[in-house]
Design a protein around this motif. Structure first.
Motif, PDB file in Angstrom:
ATOM      1  N   PRO A   1      -8.798   9.773 -26.867  1.00  0.00           N
ATOM      2  CA  PRO A   1      -7.619   9.975 -26.944  1.00  0.00           C
ATOM      3  C   PRO A   1      -6.629   8.817 -27.086  1.00  0.00           C
ATOM      4  O   PRO A   1      -5.651   8.622 -27.975  1.00  0.00           O
TER       5      PRO A   1
ATOM      6  N   TYR B   1      -0.306  15.895 -33.326  1.00  0.00           N
ATOM      7  CA  TYR B   1      -1.114  15.262 -32.138  1.00  0.00           C
ATOM      8  C   TYR B   1      -0.391  15.346 -30.871  1.00  0.00           C
ATOM      9  O   TYR B   1      -0.645  14.795 -29.977  1.00  0.00           O
TER      10      TYR B   1
ATOM     11  N   LYS C   1      -0.219  15.043 -22.497  1.00  0.00           N
ATOM     12  CA  LYS C   1      -0.936  15.658 -23.374  1.00  0.00           C
ATOM     13  C   LYS C   1      -1.167  15.060 -24.906  1.00  0.00           C
ATOM     14  O   LYS C   1      -1.991  15.667 -25.312  1.00  0.00           O
TER      15      LYS C   1
ATOM     16  N   ASN D   1      -4.501  14.732 -26.639  1.00  0.00           N
ATOM     17  CA  ASN D   1      -5.383  15.303 -25.969  1.00  0.00           C
ATOM     18  C   ASN D   1      -5.601  14.422 -24.707  1.00  0.00           C
ATOM     19  O   ASN D   1      -6.856  14.500 -24.464  1.00  0.00           O
TER      20      ASN D   1
ATOM     21  N   LYS E   1      -7.726  15.799 -22.119  1.00  0.00           N
ATOM     22  CA  LYS E   1      -9.012  16.129 -22.175  1.00  0.00           C
ATOM     23  C   LYS E   1      -9.939  14.783 -22.123  1.00  0.00           C
ATOM     24  O   LYS E   1     -11.113  14.902 -22.793  1.00  0.00           O
TER      25      LYS E   1
ATOM     26  N   TRP F   1     -12.050  12.483 -30.632  1.00  0.00           N
ATOM     27  CA  TRP F   1     -11.477  12.669 -32.101  1.00  0.00           C
ATOM     28  C   TRP F   1     -12.583  12.242 -32.932  1.00  0.00           C
ATOM     29  O   TRP F   1     -13.045  11.108 -32.875  1.00  0.00           O
TER      30      TRP F   1
ATOM     31  N   TRP G   1     -10.281  17.205 -33.361  1.00  0.00           N
ATOM     32  CA  TRP G   1     -10.874  17.216 -31.918  1.00  0.00           C
ATOM     33  C   TRP G   1     -12.060  18.104 -31.707  1.00  0.00           C
ATOM     34  O   TRP G   1     -11.997  19.158 -32.402  1.00  0.00           O
TER      35      TRP G   1
ATOM     36  N   ASP H   1     -14.445  19.565 -28.511  1.00  0.00           N
ATOM     37  CA  ASP H   1     -15.143  19.275 -27.339  1.00  0.00           C
ATOM     38  C   ASP H   1     -16.694  18.871 -26.979  1.00  0.00           C
ATOM     39  O   ASP H   1     -17.222  19.154 -27.666  1.00  0.00           O
TER      40      ASP H   1
END
Length: 342
Positions: free
Chosen positions: A94, A122, A129, A132, A135, A141, A163, A165
């Motif tokens: 991020p 974004y 945030k 992200n 996260k 990304w 993105w 995870d």
């Protein structure tokens, strides 16, 4: 300055900058995954020639089991298939994406409307945030990279960063997002195989109407492989090339080949059979017979080896890829047999 089209704006971030990175520019190198920590630590392994390991486009290629030597070359697919000209792989954390995107918006070169859309995409105005950040450490990304030789299709990966995870697969509609199979195809592009200069015998100049035996050095013609991996997400694939046949093209229609097809299949790990004294009148398992002298010139004999390509992955996946070929031409002098009349 003319307004940029939507496609042009889309290409600016993921493709053009990705291409710059592949060509060695350092402007954003420190802001991308793999440009630092993922790169091999041994400087001797990151040179442009003969290197054992290198990171290209977010992918680490292990070439320690590749073909070597000055006459090695890349495989050409025997079908219309070609390795991916562009692909998606993890590229930014991020924080790294924020450092990359904000200077582009501040420059204003892509237009206020597009910049505003990107800021919204974004969530750039949320300090906690944005991009992200909440996260961090839980994913990356992904963005596009291109083959630095820019083959047809290099600009097909035109989607901006997205993105993923950790532990999740990339979106199904991202056709060239790295998977073990895509990595295998990229590894295919990195394979180098030995040169194909054949040994011809009997020694010295080839004679008209006498069979010439042809073979390749068996020590050089053994399987080679390249492993491609993306360590940050723990996927890999190894593409292995194994020689299966040699095709002889004499360079003139005034010749016959052995076998008649000119294709010598590999036999017991050997391509062709070395000539031995006393075999001059025998038919070689692999060779050529010229029916006319080359005069003051030579014939361009071409030898092409076909390689079978298979891939495997530590994930358990694997399959075949299209066969590849690599060939070379060598000049052959063909002389008339001189007879003495008494």
């Amino acid at each position: 300055m003319p307004a940029l089209s939507a496609t042009s704006r889309a290409l600016i971030a993921p493709v053009v900058i990705g291409a710059i990175l592949l060509n060695g520019a350092t402007a954003f190198a420190d802001n991308t995954i793999g440009s630092g920590a993922q790169a091999p630590s041994d400087p001797a392994k990151v040179d442009n020639e003969g290197n054992l390991s290198v990171t290209v486009g977010g992918v680490v290629f292990d070439r320690s089991k590749n073909g070597s030597g000055g006459s090695t070359g890349a495989l050409a697919s025997t079908t219309s298939w070609t390795p991916p000209a562009c692909w998606y792989a993890p590229k930014y954390t991020p924080e790294q994406l924020q450092k990359y995107m904000e200077p582009i918006w501040e420059a204003g070169s892509t237009g206020a409307e597009w910049d505003a859309e990107q800021r919204k995409k974004y969530n750039a105005n949320d300090e906690e945030k944005a991009f992200n950040k909440d996260k961090t450490g839980k994913g990356y990304w992904w963005d596009s990279y291109v083959d630095k030789s820019y083959p047809p299709g290099w600009d097909a990966c035109e989607d901006g960063p997205f993105w993923v995870d950790t532990g999740d697969a990339p979106p199904a509609d991202m056709e060239n997002a790295v998977t073990p199979e895509i990595l295998a195809e990229l590894a295919y592009n990195e394979i180098r195989v030995p040169g194909t200069k054949v040994t011809l015998a009997p020694a010295n100049a080839t004679k008209v109407n006498l069979p010439t035996w042809s073979w390749l050095d068996g020590a050089n013609f053994k399987p080679v492989s390249v492993t491609a991996s993306v360590p940050v997400i723990g996927i890999d694939a190894t593409a292995t090339a194994e020689p299966v046949s040699l095709k002889i093209e004499p360079g003139t229609s005034d010749a016959v080949t052995y076998p008649a097809s000119g294709v010598c299949e590999i036999n017991n790990g050997r391509i062709g059979e070395p000539y031995a004294k006393g075999k001059a009148d025998q038919t070689p398992p692999c060779g050529v017979k010229y029916l006319r002298s080359s005069g003051d010139g030579t014939y361009p004999l071409r030898a092409t080896v076909t390689w079978k390509i298979e891939w495997t992955s530590t994930s358990g996946a694997g399959d075949d890829l299209p066969d590849g070929s690599f060939g070379a031409t060598q000049d052959v002098v063909v002389q008339e047999i001189q007879a003495i009349n008494r």
